[in-house]
Every structure is written in structure tokens, then in C-alpha cells.
Scaffold this motif. Structure first.
Motif, PDB file in Angstrom:
ATOM      1  N   ILE A   1     -34.616  27.962  39.393  1.00  0.00           N
ATOM      2  CA  ILE A   1     -35.599  26.870  39.447  1.00  0.00           C
ATOM      3  C   ILE A   1     -36.613  27.006  38.312  1.00  0.00           C
ATOM      4  CG2 ILE A   1     -37.536  25.948  40.799  1.00  0.00           C
ATOM      5  CD1 ILE A   1     -35.830  26.504  43.309  1.00  0.00           C
ATOM      6  N   PHE A   2     -37.146  28.222  38.096  1.00  0.00           N
ATOM      7  CA  PHE A   2     -38.114  28.411  37.007  1.00  0.00           C
ATOM      8  C   PHE A   2     -37.479  28.174  35.640  1.00  0.00           C
ATOM      9  CE2 PHE A   2     -40.523  31.113  40.138  1.00  0.00           C
ATOM     10  CZ  PHE A   2     -41.597  30.241  40.241  1.00  0.00           C
ATOM     11  N   THR A   3     -36.219  28.533  35.473  1.00  0.00           N
ATOM     12  CA  THR A   3     -35.531  28.284  34.212  1.00  0.00           C
ATOM     13  C   THR A   3     -35.387  26.792  33.955  1.00  0.00           C
ATOM     14  OG1 THR A   3     -34.296  30.347  34.455  1.00  0.00           O
ATOM     15  CG2 THR A   3     -33.402  28.721  32.929  1.00  0.00           C
ATOM     16  N   ILE A   4     -34.967  26.049  34.955  1.00  0.00           N
ATOM     17  CA  ILE A   4     -34.815  24.602  34.800  1.00  0.00           C
ATOM     18  C   ILE A   4     -36.157  23.944  34.508  1.00  0.00           C
ATOM     19  CG2 ILE A   4     -34.221  22.481  36.047  1.00  0.00           C
ATOM     20  CD1 ILE A   4     -32.003  24.128  37.434  1.00  0.00           C
ATOM     21  N   LEU A   5     -37.207  24.368  35.200  1.00  0.00           N
ATOM     22  CA  LEU A   5     -38.534  23.796  34.956  1.00  0.00           C
ATOM     23  C   LEU A   5     -39.013  24.079  33.534  1.00  0.00           C
ATOM     24  CD1 LEU A   5     -40.347  24.561  38.336  1.00  0.00           C
ATOM     25  CD2 LEU A   5     -39.554  22.349  37.498  1.00  0.00           C
ATOM     26  N   SER A   6     -38.807  25.298  33.044  1.00  0.00           N
ATOM     27  CA  SER A   6     -39.277  25.631  31.690  1.00  0.00           C
ATOM     28  C   SER A   6     -38.458  24.896  30.631  1.00  0.00           C
ATOM     29  CB  SER A   6     -39.242  27.133  31.459  1.00  0.00           C
ATOM     30  OG  SER A   6     -37.920  27.617  31.513  1.00  0.00           O
ATOM     31  N   ILE A   7     -37.166  24.714  30.851  1.00  0.00           N
ATOM     32  CA  ILE A   7     -36.350  23.951  29.900  1.00  0.00           C
ATOM     33  C   ILE A   7     -36.810  22.497  29.865  1.00  0.00           C
ATOM     34  CG2 ILE A   7     -34.032  23.026  29.506  1.00  0.00           C
ATOM     35  CD1 ILE A   7     -32.962  25.746  30.443  1.00  0.00           C
ATOM     36  N   ASN A   8     -37.052  21.910  31.023  1.00  0.00           N
ATOM     37  CA  ASN A   8     -37.521  20.519  31.068  1.00  0.00           C
ATOM     38  C   ASN A   8     -38.870  20.369  30.385  1.00  0.00           C
ATOM     39  OD1 ASN A   8     -35.318  19.436  32.356  1.00  0.00           O
ATOM     40  ND2 ASN A   8     -36.132  19.804  34.399  1.00  0.00           N
ATOM     41  N   LYS A   9     -39.766  21.332  30.563  1.00  0.00           N
ATOM     42  CA  LYS A   9     -41.075  21.261  29.911  1.00  0.00           C
ATOM     43  C   LYS A   9     -40.923  21.376  28.395  1.00  0.00           C
ATOM     44  CE  LYS A   9     -45.724  22.980  30.214  1.00  0.00           C
ATOM     45  NZ  LYS A   9     -46.680  23.774  30.967  1.00  0.00           N
ATOM     46  N   GLY A  10     -39.994  22.188  27.946  1.00  0.00           N
ATOM     47  CA  GLY A  10     -39.746  22.318  26.512  1.00  0.00           C
ATOM     48  C   GLY A  10     -39.214  21.041  25.899  1.00  0.00           C
ATOM     49  N   TYR A  11     -38.348  20.338  26.605  1.00  0.00           N
ATOM     50  CA  TYR A  11     -37.819  19.074  26.091  1.00  0.00           C
ATOM     51  C   TYR A  11     -38.870  17.979  26.092  1.00  0.00           C
ATOM     52  CZ  TYR A  11     -32.950  20.462  25.639  1.00  0.00           C
ATOM     53  OH  TYR A  11     -31.789  21.048  25.236  1.00  0.00           O
ATOM     54  N   GLN A  12     -39.879  18.076  26.939  1.00  0.00           N
ATOM     55  CA  GLN A  12     -40.916  17.054  27.003  1.00  0.00           C
ATOM     56  C   GLN A  12     -41.980  17.249  25.922  1.00  0.00           C
ATOM     57  OE1 GLN A  12     -42.399  17.256  30.991  1.00  0.00           O
ATOM     58  NE2 GLN A  12     -40.577  16.308  31.874  1.00  0.00           N
ATOM     59  N   TYR A  13     -41.977  18.387  25.231  1.00  0.00           N
ATOM     60  CA  TYR A  13     -42.979  18.665  24.200  1.00  0.00           C
ATOM     61  C   TYR A  13     -42.804  17.697  23.040  1.00  0.00           C
ATOM     62  CZ  TYR A  13     -45.844  21.157  20.848  1.00  0.00           C
ATOM     63  OH  TYR A  13     -46.799  21.491  19.922  1.00  0.00           O
ATOM     64  N   LYS A  14     -43.904  17.096  22.599  1.00  0.00           N
ATOM     65  CA  LYS A  14     -43.864  16.116  21.518  1.00  0.00           C
ATOM     66  C   LYS A  14     -44.100  16.841  20.186  1.00  0.00           C
ATOM     67  CE  LYS A  14     -44.140  11.869  19.885  1.00  0.00           C
ATOM     68  NZ  LYS A  14     -43.086  10.908  19.957  1.00  0.00           N
ATOM     69  N   HIS A  15     -43.054  16.924  19.365  1.00  0.00           N
ATOM     70  CA  HIS A  15     -43.174  17.556  18.058  1.00  0.00           C
ATOM     71  C   HIS A  15     -43.724  16.552  17.056  1.00  0.00           C
ATOM     72  CE1 HIS A  15     -41.003  21.217  19.100  1.00  0.00           C
ATOM     73  NE2 HIS A  15     -40.237  20.447  19.852  1.00  0.00           N
ATOM     74  N   THR A  16     -44.553  17.031  16.150  1.00  0.00           N
ATOM     75  CA  THR A  16     -45.099  16.162  15.115  1.00  0.00           C
ATOM     76  C   THR A  16     -44.820  16.787  13.752  1.00  0.00           C
ATOM     77  OG1 THR A  16     -47.255  17.245  15.230  1.00  0.00           O
ATOM     78  CG2 THR A  16     -46.949  15.304  16.609  1.00  0.00           C
ATOM     79  N   ILE A  17     -44.779  15.940  12.741  1.00  0.00           N
ATOM     80  CA  ILE A  17     -44.599  16.411  11.374  1.00  0.00           C
ATOM     81  C   ILE A  17     -45.688  15.810  10.508  1.00  0.00           C
ATOM     82  CG2 ILE A  17     -42.107  16.742  11.571  1.00  0.00           C
ATOM     83  CD1 ILE A  17     -41.773  14.068  10.117  1.00  0.00           C
ATOM     84  N   ASP A  18     -45.970  16.448   9.386  1.00  0.00           N
ATOM     85  CA  ASP A  18     -46.961  15.927   8.458  1.00  0.00           C
ATOM     86  C   ASP A  18     -46.363  14.750   7.694  1.00  0.00           C
ATOM     87  OD1 ASP A  18     -48.763  17.889   9.165  1.00  0.00           O
ATOM     88  OD2 ASP A  18     -48.146  19.239   7.552  1.00  0.00           O
ATOM     89  N   PRO A  19     -47.174  13.724   7.449  1.00  0.00           N
ATOM     90  CA  PRO A  19     -46.679  12.620   6.627  1.00  0.00           C
ATOM     91  C   PRO A  19     -46.410  13.115   5.203  1.00  0.00           C
ATOM     92  CG  PRO A  19     -48.778  12.047   7.670  1.00  0.00           C
ATOM     93  CD  PRO A  19     -48.497  13.475   7.973  1.00  0.00           C
ATOM     94  N   ILE A  20     -45.539  12.438   4.499  1.00  0.00           N
ATOM     95  CA  ILE A  20     -45.185  12.850   3.138  1.00  0.00           C
ATOM     96  C   ILE A  20     -46.398  12.819   2.227  1.00  0.00           C
ATOM     97  CG2 ILE A  20     -43.826  12.177   1.122  1.00  0.00           C
ATOM     98  CD1 ILE A  20     -41.628  11.332   3.013  1.00  0.00           C
TER      99      ILE A  20
END
Length: 52
Positions: free
Chosen positions: A17-36
Motif C-alpha cells: 500500500i505504501f509503495t503504491i501511494l508513493s508511486i502515485n504521488k511521484g506521478y502527480q508531481y508537476k515538473h517544470t523547465i526553464d524557458p529557452i
């Protein structure tokens, strides 16, 4: 023997259960990049290419 088996199954289910919860939280993280335009490394690379 039965007690050990039950405790083991509870631990395995808890870890699952903790593994599934941590994987789901990782996929929900919003990654950002710097504009060119604001990327200092890109500007350095362009100036080095012009020198050559």
C-alpha cells in the motif's frame, strides 16, 4: 506458526500500500523547465558556436 504468517501478510500488504501511494504521488508531481529565453547555458553555447 499461524500468528507469524498473519503478521507477515499484514506487513507485506502494508508495504504494498505504501509503495503504491508513493508511486502515485511521484506521478502527480508537476515538473517544470526553464524557458529557452532564460536559460543561461543556452546563451553560452550560442556564443561559443559563433566564435568557431
Amino acid at each position: 506458526m499461524t500468528t507469524v504468517l498473519i503478521i507477515s501478510i499484514v506487513i507485506v500488504i502494508g508495504v504494498l500500500i505504501f509503495t503504491i501511494l508513493s508511486i502515485n504521488k511521484g506521478y502527480q508531481y508537476k515538473h517544470t523547465i526553464d524557458p529557452i529565453e532564460n536559460n543561461p547555458h543556452l546563451q553560452q553555447d550560442e556564443s561559443e558556436e559563433r566564435k568557431e
